[in-house]
Design an enzyme around this catalytic site. Structure first.
Site, PDB file in Angstrom:
ATOM      1  CG  ASP A  75      -3.047   3.781  -2.466  1.00  0.00           C
ATOM      2  OD1 ASP A  75      -4.059   3.064  -2.392  1.00  0.00           O
ATOM      3  OD2 ASP A  75      -2.534   4.345  -1.483  1.00  0.00           O
ATOM      4  CD  GLU A  76      -5.841  -1.298  -1.386  1.00  0.00           C
ATOM      5  OE1 GLU A  76      -5.504  -1.977  -0.409  1.00  0.00           O
ATOM      6  OE2 GLU A  76      -6.946  -0.743  -1.484  1.00  0.00           O
TER       7      GLU A  76
ATOM      8  NE  ARG B 121      -1.364  10.392   7.313  1.00  0.00           N
ATOM      9  CZ  ARG B 121      -1.683   9.242   6.761  1.00  0.00           C
ATOM     10  NH1 ARG B 121      -1.762   8.146   7.487  1.00  0.00           N
ATOM     11  NH2 ARG B 121      -1.917   9.159   5.465  1.00  0.00           N
TER      12      ARG B 121
ATOM     13  CE1 TYR C 198      -4.978   9.440  -5.109  1.00  0.00           C
ATOM     14  CE2 TYR C 198      -6.481  11.273  -4.785  1.00  0.00           C
ATOM     15  CZ  TYR C 198      -6.230   9.999  -5.240  1.00  0.00           C
ATOM     16  OH  TYR C 198      -7.244   9.304  -5.847  1.00  0.00           O
TER      17      TYR C 198
ATOM     18  CG  ASP D 233      -1.901   1.087   1.276  1.00  0.00           C
ATOM     19  OD1 ASP D 233      -2.432   1.417   0.199  1.00  0.00           O
ATOM     20  OD2 ASP D 233      -2.166   1.640   2.357  1.00  0.00           O
ATOM     21  CG  MET D 234       1.241   3.399  -3.536  1.00  0.00           C
ATOM     22  SD  MET D 234       2.813   2.567  -3.709  1.00  0.00           S
ATOM     23  CE  MET D 234       3.920   3.968  -3.849  1.00  0.00           C
TER      24      MET D 234
HETATM   25  P1  TTP Z   1      -5.393   5.474   1.219  1.00  0.00           P
HETATM   26  O1  TTP Z   1      -4.471   4.369   0.854  1.00  0.00           O
HETATM   27  O2  TTP Z   1      -6.597   5.142   2.016  1.00  0.00           O
HETATM   28  O3  TTP Z   1      -4.613   6.539   2.085  1.00  0.00           O
HETATM   29  P2  TTP Z   1      -3.242   7.251   1.817  1.00  0.00           P
HETATM   30  O4  TTP Z   1      -2.421   6.551   0.811  1.00  0.00           O
HETATM   31  O5  TTP Z   1      -3.462   8.706   1.580  1.00  0.00           O
HETATM   32  O6  TTP Z   1      -2.549   7.177   3.242  1.00  0.00           O
HETATM   33  P3  TTP Z   1      -2.004   5.896   3.995  1.00  0.00           P
HETATM   34  O7  TTP Z   1      -0.509   6.085   4.058  1.00  0.00           O
HETATM   35  O8  TTP Z   1      -2.625   5.990   5.355  1.00  0.00           O
HETATM   36  O9  TTP Z   1      -2.399   4.670   3.267  1.00  0.00           O
HETATM   37  O10 TTP Z   1      -5.854   6.236  -0.080  1.00  0.00           O
HETATM   38  C1  TTP Z   1      -5.043   6.332  -1.227  1.00  0.00           C
HETATM   39  C2  TTP Z   1      -5.365   7.622  -1.943  1.00  0.00           C
HETATM   40  O11 TTP Z   1      -6.713   7.616  -2.330  1.00  0.00           O
HETATM   41  C3  TTP Z   1      -5.189   8.824  -1.050  1.00  0.00           C
HETATM   42  O12 TTP Z   1      -3.862   9.322  -1.090  1.00  0.00           O
HETATM   43  C4  TTP Z   1      -6.185   9.774  -1.601  1.00  0.00           C
HETATM   44  C5  TTP Z   1      -7.272   8.921  -2.204  1.00  0.00           C
HETATM   45  N1  TTP Z   1      -8.474   8.887  -1.360  1.00  0.00           N
HETATM   46  C6  TTP Z   1      -9.521   9.735  -1.670  1.00  0.00           C
HETATM   47  O13 TTP Z   1      -9.455  10.485  -2.638  1.00  0.00           O
HETATM   48  N2  TTP Z   1     -10.624   9.734  -0.882  1.00  0.00           N
HETATM   49  C7  TTP Z   1     -10.745   8.917   0.196  1.00  0.00           C
HETATM   50  O14 TTP Z   1     -11.768   8.947   0.900  1.00  0.00           O
HETATM   51  C8  TTP Z   1      -9.666   8.030   0.503  1.00  0.00           C
HETATM   52  C9  TTP Z   1      -9.764   7.104   1.667  1.00  0.00           C
HETATM   53  C10 TTP Z   1      -8.561   8.054  -0.309  1.00  0.00           C
END
Ligand code: TTP
Length: 644
Positions: free
Chosen positions: A120-121, A60, A23, A18-19
């Site tokens: 992103d995963e 954060r 964004y 998972d990235m």
């Molecule tokens: P996530 O993998 O949920 O979160 P993240 O990568 O920002 O942070 P983390 O390190 O905790 O995993 O989401 C991936 C991307 O998807 C995130 O960067 C932005 C987008 N996104 C949205 O646009 N809306 C949302 O509600 C969520 C959960 C994510």
């Protein structure tokens, strides 16, 4: 609904990658000055500073969370850099992030089966790679283990701080470990290598979970972020699940999880261990009950599906607070914009990946003024997807109309829409073998190839694709343009991709190519001829499509989308349309205006026997009564979609 699948007998090595704050990382790569600064990406909608959709780890630390709006984030972290998502068509344009995700996927996919689970995963099945490492260079013989591997968190080791890396090294080196743990040790090494490669090549960090199944790997990847990895040996599963709140488990975030809490008093996944399988089945049915029993023991047999491309395409927009849409024309305007984007994306998926989406779905969130039935939700509506922006727009507006009718029922009151989204799903690969020859035949004819620009439809239509799995609430005709468009784009690319063709067809290609100026091109004319049965079949398809299109209006149209009915229309069954007439005429060699002699025998010889026999029969019919041509093999052969 969750599906209970038993674990395969042999231990697997599954990773979930998972990235980190994805964004934000993409924006920081684009603008390196942002690196190290508290940063968040905000939605296009600027109300109260815009909703945060991604929060960097530096932000954060100040307590900034995704649920906040920009104004609030600024209050608690005045230095925060708020970056607005790129915008197109008046809404967020995620292509930048999608493409960045694809860069990562292409690196991760090099080590095993790879399933892109979201933007992103990914899940990776590293079993083969781990088994190979174990047999060739097992961790216990490695003199040097990379630092990134030593930084792994191995659940159950219970060491923190300075001693951790030493403990991890010991764990990786254990020669007395069981086969399963040794495989996980190999998995940890492979994932660390992949993560380093991702960082080196894309400048993005990611986190990983390594376990024996997808469920555990996913839980693990989120446990230590950013830029870390977590290993879940089987011996640690019980403890992990004992403390895991049910709502944190995938598929238990909604009603099912709530029911476990209120009806069974189970607050953690481990709490479910006290219930027998029968008891859980009694409460939730055989499948869900079995699944619950399994997951409480860390059992999950879900396979990593080989998929690098998304399962569906969707785009949406929210209209919070005063921005709610309250007139049909304002909704229509937004639906059209969303459709415009969706159409572009499915078209590019078709062009680049040869994939067709079959179902169009519209979701909305809505409210009614002075609502007497606040529990009634705006129903999601689906229909078969027709390619072409205007058609998608037309259908999506009808879906909205139909949904609004259901939502309002008999009430004539004001309403508002707070979110709209449309999706293209049920995506499948273009049929390969038959499609290739069609592409070849179409693409090599100067009249069609040269006159067709990219995106232009062929005039001649082709048999329709099947939409067997469409759950339609209203429906439109499955459109031939899917196929036409596919051909158009392939022709436009002018690149004959023969790698999918069956061998004999490949040779036909080269034979016809070499000899196309002389009589041998007759086989092409044969299939192209405006008088051929192929054309007649296509015309029948077109007619069918037109008839349906003119009669189709949401939501009351009949279900005509499947191939069986189309087959009838094109004359595979007796007594329909005029295809038999064409066949009769072609048997005299009259309508086609070509002779058997004009076809280069070597080209004909390359066709499958059944087709050869059929072509020869058309020219030299056996002396017997006219028979039905139901199931005509040549028609099946050249049909782009065989009935499944
Ligand atoms: P996530 O993998 O949920 O979160 P993240 O990568 O920002 O942070 P983390 O390190 O905790 O995993 O989401 C991936 C991307 O998807 C995130 O960067 C932005 C987008 N996104 C949205 O646009 N809306 C949302 O509600 C969520 C959960 C994510």
């Amino acid at each position: 609904m969750p599906i209970a699948r038993p674990e395969p007998q042999n231990a697997r090595v599954i990773a979930h990658v998972d990235m980190d704050c994805f964004y934000v990382q993409v924006e920081q790569r684009k603008n390196p000055e942002l690196r190290g600064l508290p940063t968040a990406v905000v939605q296009y909608n600027s109300w109260k500073g815009g909703g945060l959709i991604a929060v960097g780890y530096e932000a954060r630390k100040f307590g900034v969370k995704r649920s906040m709006r920009g104004d609030e984030a600024k209050r608690i972290c005045p230095n925060i850099q708020l970056i607005q998502v790129p915008v197109a068509r008046g809404k967020a344009d995620l292509n930048l992030y999608r493409n960045a995700g694809s860069e990562v996927v292409s690196i991760l996919a090099t080590k095993g089966r790879c399933e892109r689970a979201s933007i992103d995963e990914v899940y990776l099945d590293l079993t083969d790679a781990a088994e190979m490492m174990l047999s060739e260079t097992p961790p216990e013989v490695l003199d040097k283990i990379d630092e990134e591997v030593l930084k792994s968190h191995v659940l159950g080791l219970h060491v923190e701080g300075n001693g951790r890396e030493e403990k991890v090294r010991e764990w990786l080196h254990r020669s007395d470990a069981d086969h399963q743990d040794k495989l996980l040790a190999c998995g940890a090494i492979i994932v660390a290598q992949l993560r380093m490669k991702v960082l080196y090549e894309t400048k993005f960090t990611c986190s990983g979970g390594i376990a024996h199944n997808k469920m555990l790997a996913k839980l693990a990847s989120a446990m230590h972020k950013p830029a870390q990895q977590t290993v879940v040996p089987s011996s640690s599963v019980k403890d992990l699940l004992a403390s895991l709140p049910v709502k944190k488990m995938k598929q238990l975030g909604g009603k099912l999880g709530s029911s476990l809490q209120t009806d069974l008093g189970a607050n953690t996944v481990g709490d479910l261990l006290q219930f027998s399988k029968e008891k859980l089945q009694e409460h939730y049915g055989v499948n869900t009950g079995t699944w619950l029993w399994n997951i409480s023991r860390g059992i999950s047999g879900d396979a990593v599906v080989d998929r690098l491309l998304p399962k569906s395409h969707g785009c949406g927009k929210t209209f919070p607070g005063p921005q709610a849409l309250k007139t049909f024309s304002s909704v229509e305007n937004w639906v059209n914009q969303l459709c415009d984007e969706l159409s572009e994306r499915i078209q590019s998926d078709l062009d680049q990946n040869r994939r067709i989406a079959h179902t169009l779905t519209l979701h909305a969130r809505a409210f009614k003024e002075n609502d007497m039935e606040p529990q009634r939700k705006f129903p999601s509506k689906s229909c078969p997807l027709r390619y072409g922006t205007a058609k998608i727009q037309e259908d999506a507006v009808k879906l909205f109309d139909s949904g609004l009718c259901d939502f309002l029922g008999s009430q004539h009151i004001g309403w508002g829409i707070t979110s709209l989204s449309i999706a293209a799903s049920k995506i499948s690969d273009l049929p390969q073998g038959t499609c290739s020859i069609l592409k070849f035949l179409e693409g090599k004819i100067p009249s069609s190839a040269s006159s067709s620009g990219a995106g232009e439809f062929h005039k001649e239509s082709l048999p329709l694709s099947s939409t067997d799995d469409v759950q339609s609430t209203g429906c439109t005709v499955m459109d031939q343009e899917v196929k036409q468009k596919a051909l158009a784009s392939e022709v436009a690319s002018n690149d004959i991709d023969i790698k999918f063709q069956a061998k004999p067809l490949k040779r036909i290609g080269s034979l016809v190519e070499k000899t196309k100026d002389v009589g041998k091109s007759s086989i092409l004319k044969f299939f192209q001829s405006s008088n051929s049965s192929f054309h007649a079949m296509n015309q029948a398809c077109e007619r069918f499509s037109r008839d349906q299109a003119s009669s189709s209006s949401f939501p009351e149209c009949e279900e005509h989308s499947d191939l069986e009915q189309i087959d009838e229309q094109v004359g595979f069954s007796e007594g329909h349309v005029d295809i038999d007439g064409h066949h009769n005429q072609t048997r005299n060699g009259y309508m086609w205006g070509i002779n058997m002699e004009n076809i280069d025998p070597s080209v004909l010889d390359e066709l499958p026997m059944e087709i050869q026999r059929e072509i020869r029969e058309w020219f030299h019919p056996p002396k017997r009564a006219n028979t039905s041509r139901k199931g005509s093999s040549i028609v099946h052969y050249f049909s782009p979609v065989k009935k499944g």
